[in-house]
Write a protein that holds these residues in place. Structure first.
Motif, PDB file in Angstrom:
ATOM      1  N   ARG A  67       0.826  -1.207   0.000  1.00 13.40           N
ATOM      2  CA  ARG A  67       0.000   0.000   0.000  1.00 13.40           C
ATOM      3  C   ARG A  67       0.864   1.262   0.000  1.00 13.40           C
ATOM      4  N   ASP A  68       1.806   1.306   0.937  1.00 12.43           N
ATOM      5  CA  ASP A  68       2.621   2.504   1.059  1.00 12.43           C
ATOM      6  C   ASP A  68       3.705   2.556   0.001  1.00 12.43           C
ATOM      7  N   GLY A  69       4.110   1.379  -0.452  1.00  8.86           N
ATOM      8  CA  GLY A  69       5.107   1.327  -1.515  1.00  8.86           C
ATOM      9  C   GLY A  69       4.564   1.948  -2.770  1.00  8.86           C
ATOM     10  N   LEU A  70       3.330   1.648  -3.052  1.00  5.25           N
ATOM     11  CA  LEU A  70       2.712   2.248  -4.217  1.00  5.25           C
ATOM     12  C   LEU A  70       2.639   3.751  -4.052  1.00  5.25           C
ATOM     13  N   GLY A  89      11.303  -3.339 -20.730  1.00  2.00           N
ATOM     14  CA  GLY A  89      11.673  -2.054 -20.157  1.00  2.00           C
ATOM     15  C   GLY A  89      11.861  -2.227 -18.659  1.00  2.00           C
ATOM     16  N   ARG A  90      12.454  -1.215 -18.045  1.00  5.30           N
ATOM     17  CA  ARG A  90      12.756  -1.303 -16.615  1.00  5.30           C
ATOM     18  C   ARG A  90      11.499  -1.418 -15.747  1.00  5.30           C
ATOM     19  N   ASP A  91      10.407  -0.861 -16.210  1.00  4.40           N
ATOM     20  CA  ASP A  91       9.208  -0.858 -15.371  1.00  4.40           C
ATOM     21  C   ASP A  91       8.685  -2.262 -15.115  1.00  4.40           C
ATOM     22  N   VAL A  92       9.159  -3.221 -15.914  1.00  2.00           N
ATOM     23  CA  VAL A  92       8.716  -4.596 -15.685  1.00  2.00           C
ATOM     24  C   VAL A  92       9.163  -5.086 -14.311  1.00  2.00           C
ATOM     25  N   LEU A  93      10.276  -4.576 -13.838  1.00  2.00           N
ATOM     26  CA  LEU A  93      10.757  -5.003 -12.520  1.00  2.00           C
ATOM     27  C   LEU A  93       9.803  -4.557 -11.425  1.00  2.00           C
ATOM     28  N   ILE A 147       5.511  -5.975  -7.652  1.00  2.00           N
ATOM     29  CA  ILE A 147       4.148  -5.800  -7.149  1.00  2.00           C
ATOM     30  C   ILE A 147       3.368  -7.103  -7.241  1.00  2.00           C
ATOM     31  N   ILE A 148       3.546  -7.806  -8.365  1.00  2.00           N
ATOM     32  CA  ILE A 148       2.856  -9.090  -8.532  1.00  2.00           C
ATOM     33  C   ILE A 148       3.205 -10.032  -7.381  1.00  2.00           C
ATOM     34  N   ARG A 149       4.485 -10.132  -7.090  1.00  2.00           N
ATOM     35  CA  ARG A 149       4.923 -11.075  -6.071  1.00  2.00           C
ATOM     36  C   ARG A 149       4.423 -10.701  -4.673  1.00  2.00           C
ATOM     37  N   VAL A 150       4.539  -9.447  -4.349  1.00  2.00           N
ATOM     38  CA  VAL A 150       4.075  -9.031  -3.022  1.00  2.00           C
ATOM     39  C   VAL A 150       2.561  -9.194  -2.919  1.00  2.00           C
ATOM     40  N   ALA A 151       1.874  -8.826  -3.986  1.00  2.00           N
ATOM     41  CA  ALA A 151       0.413  -8.923  -3.970  1.00  2.00           C
ATOM     42  C   ALA A 151      -0.035 -10.376  -3.840  1.00  2.00           C
ATOM     43  N   GLN A 152       0.631 -11.244  -4.583  1.00  2.00           N
ATOM     44  CA  GLN A 152       0.263 -12.655  -4.514  1.00  2.00           C
ATOM     45  C   GLN A 152       0.465 -13.220  -3.117  1.00  2.00           C
TER      46      GLN A 152
END
Lengths: 147, 147
Positions: free
Chosen positions: A108-111, B45-49, B54-59
DNA sequence: GCTTGACCTCAAGTTAGGTTGAGCTTGTAG
DNA sequence: CTACAAGCTCAACCTAACTTGAGGTCAAGC
């Protein structure tokens, strides 16, 4: 004390909000227990409602049935769990739960923080750096809670 | 500004800590994007990182890929997301994340509170009551975040 | 005493989220 | 220029967590 009335599988399903088939499934996985009537039907003690409630809330935040089962193994086999029993489970989970909460806050805060870096300076992004560090350590997938 | 160097799928895998096969999978689900070299190889591109992080933390906290994909759809198609883009995603998720945090705290503190009721007075248990109320409303399984 | 709804078991199907393997191409280092 | 690690596609397989269906039993009301 009057003996607490027992519940049928249908009653548990209705009160807990999970399907009968799911209750059977949980029983197969050792998450809940029942005894049988003369006619081979399941009967549940009241504590099953608490167990199912915990199962559902825990699952919602990404804890697997296996992890829940492992935690439940600290509960007694034969009798209704006492306050001490639940307390043990609680402390066993505490660290893992705190970690999950921290993860959520980070997300949440990271975003929010990312608004500051706008992905132009991604090397400063707290989310990315955390993962990148893991990568450098050669770490693969990670699970939370009990290993 | 010098053009930011692009990453191969292997480099993204190493830096993000997810398998190449998972990156292919995410791309198939529209969670990340790449373009191809003349030789048909992916370049990121770099934004993929940031996306993968985010995907990993969200999952890890129980958010499905479908929900992540839905959130990512607020991000722009053609260009690198700006701070406004990530901000939109952030606010879109905020409520869901806060709810999850509340759930986790309820689980953590609910277990603690249960020490007080010791499962002898289960009708007072905040966890059970919540579920039971849902049952009375005829509610089945529930998902968090965007419907 | 019979009907009807709740239960039972067990096998097979489903969805999510990937991994594995076969067979073929690319690109870089010696 | 050639070896070989890294990529590519596509189909098959895998685990978790359930659901569905077939075929049969139990019990409470009329």
């Amino acid at each position: 004390m009057a003996p607490v009335k027992e519940l049928t599988v249908g009653q548990v399903a209705m009160r807990s909000g999970v399907a009968v088939s799911a209750l059977h499934f949980y029983e197969g996985r050792g998450l809940i227990r029942s005894h049988r009537t003369a006619g081979n039907q399941r009967r549940y003690g009241r504590d099953v409602l608490r167990r199912v409630a915990i199962i559902r809330v825990a699952q919602e935040v990404g804890i697997s049935l296996a992890e829940i089962a492992a935690a439940f193994h600290s509960l007694p086999e034969g009798r209704t769990p006492t306050r001490e029993d639940w307390n043990l489970l609680s402390t066993a989970w505490r660290d893992g739960l705190d970690h999950k909460i921290a993860q959520l806050k980070k997300l949440r805060d990271g975003l929010t923080d990312c608004i500051g870096c706008g992905c132009m300076s991604i090397d400063k992004c707290p989310l990315r750096n955390k993962e990148d560090r893991l990568a450098r350590e050669g770490t693969g997938a990670r699970r939370l809670l009990v290993p």
